[in-house]
Write an enzyme that holds these catalytic residues in place. Sequence first.
Site, PDB file in Angstrom:
ATOM      1  N   THR A  82       0.851  -1.198   0.000  1.00  0.00           N
ATOM      2  CA  THR A  82       0.000   0.000   0.000  1.00  0.00           C
ATOM      3  C   THR A  82       0.879   1.238   0.000  1.00  0.00           C
ATOM      4  O   THR A  82       1.614   1.485   0.961  1.00  0.00           O
ATOM      5  CB  THR A  82      -0.918   0.023   1.236  1.00  0.00           C
ATOM      6  OG1 THR A  82      -1.731  -1.137   1.198  1.00  0.00           O
ATOM      7  CG2 THR A  82      -1.812   1.255   1.208  1.00  0.00           C
ATOM      8  N   LYS A 132      -0.080   4.686   8.823  1.00  0.00           N
ATOM      9  CA  LYS A 132       0.531   5.100   7.543  1.00  0.00           C
ATOM     10  C   LYS A 132      -0.551   5.307   6.485  1.00  0.00           C
ATOM     11  O   LYS A 132      -0.554   6.294   5.747  1.00  0.00           O
ATOM     12  CB  LYS A 132       1.536   4.025   7.114  1.00  0.00           C
ATOM     13  CG  LYS A 132       2.160   4.164   5.760  1.00  0.00           C
ATOM     14  CD  LYS A 132       1.639   3.234   4.691  1.00  0.00           C
ATOM     15  CE  LYS A 132       1.626   1.775   5.019  1.00  0.00           C
ATOM     16  NZ  LYS A 132       1.194   0.913   3.932  1.00  0.00           N
ATOM     17  N   LYS A 151      -7.383   1.982  -2.522  1.00  0.00           N
ATOM     18  CA  LYS A 151      -6.947   1.311  -1.296  1.00  0.00           C
ATOM     19  C   LYS A 151      -6.928   2.281  -0.116  1.00  0.00           C
ATOM     20  O   LYS A 151      -7.372   1.958   0.999  1.00  0.00           O
ATOM     21  CB  LYS A 151      -5.557   0.686  -1.517  1.00  0.00           C
ATOM     22  CG  LYS A 151      -4.871   0.162  -0.264  1.00  0.00           C
ATOM     23  CD  LYS A 151      -5.552  -1.065   0.306  1.00  0.00           C
ATOM     24  CE  LYS A 151      -5.180  -1.310   1.751  1.00  0.00           C
ATOM     25  NZ  LYS A 151      -4.127  -2.210   2.004  1.00  0.00           N
TER      26      LYS A 151
END
Length: 287
Positions: free
Chosen positions: A96, A239, A171
């Site tokens: 990701t 994150k 995502k």
Amino acid sequence: MSTYGFLGLGIMGTAMATNLIQAGFDVTVWNRTNTKCAPLVELGAKQGESAAAVVAGCDITFGMVSDPEAALSLCFEKGGVLEGITEGKSYIDVSTVDPDTASTVYKAIQNKGGRYLEAPVSGSKQPAEDGTLVFLCSGDESLYSDAQEALDVMGKKSFYFPLIGQGAQMKLIINMVMGTMMTAFAEGLSLGQKVGLQPNDIIDVIAQGAINNPMFQLKGPRMTEGMFATAFPLKHMQKDMRLALLLGDAHNQPLHTSSAANNAYIRAKQNGYGEEDFSAVIKNIEK
Ligand code: NA7
């Protein structure tokens, strides 16, 4: 049948590579900390000497590392992915990252005549082990098609979006919603406990209504028992929240609730819960 490389054998990479090996594919693995290759070699994988060697030796190589910094260093550093790319070689980054990172890697690989697909996954440890991930892909469409046999083994569904960066955008949006839902859930459980309600009753009541979802039902009982075995590390959740907020900033979209949730994850990280499951954010909220 193509030959496959797999770079990055953390929680997700190990489970995904295991499924490829067990499905009978020819798989070569590499990890920065090379001891993590041993269990996969035992299952039948070959071990590559460097990321570049794996890419050069396989038709299609997957990369699954922590964050944008790791993805860029895996690609561009000495012995990295780019060194192994020549015409006919393909790289699929399933980490990701943010759209700019995906785009930077895409251009570099294209410039060397290779094919690139970004394919971050929705789903953490259990879906990775069960082969039920969801792939969110953008980039080279012919590679998307050629890799389908492997995506089908590791996932239950894959999507293709036409513009590079859209896999990352999708995502980040999905995980931003997930991270925000988790903090709201944790606040509900914590408040319930303070007023004297049983957490399991709260989870049972939720199960009857429109806000029910598999995440609350799976994680809820474990959270009430103080069990935070890592399926998706809290540090990675934070994150993703951070990258989603940057995306909002870049597109002039206020993200009030997600910003507040991000602060909860930052605080939880500060308090030393970064390696635990992201549901451990409740420990901070309870205090
Ligand atoms: P983990 O279990 O934290 O694993 C991270 C992996 O990334 C692990 O193999 C690391 O190697 C690797 N890594 C980290 N930095 C680098 C650099 N600079 N170069 C090469 N390899 C690196 O994460 P998960 O498997 O849970 O998650 C992976 C991704 O999926 C992440 O983007 C999540 O948000 C979703 P190490 O073993 O430390 O040497």
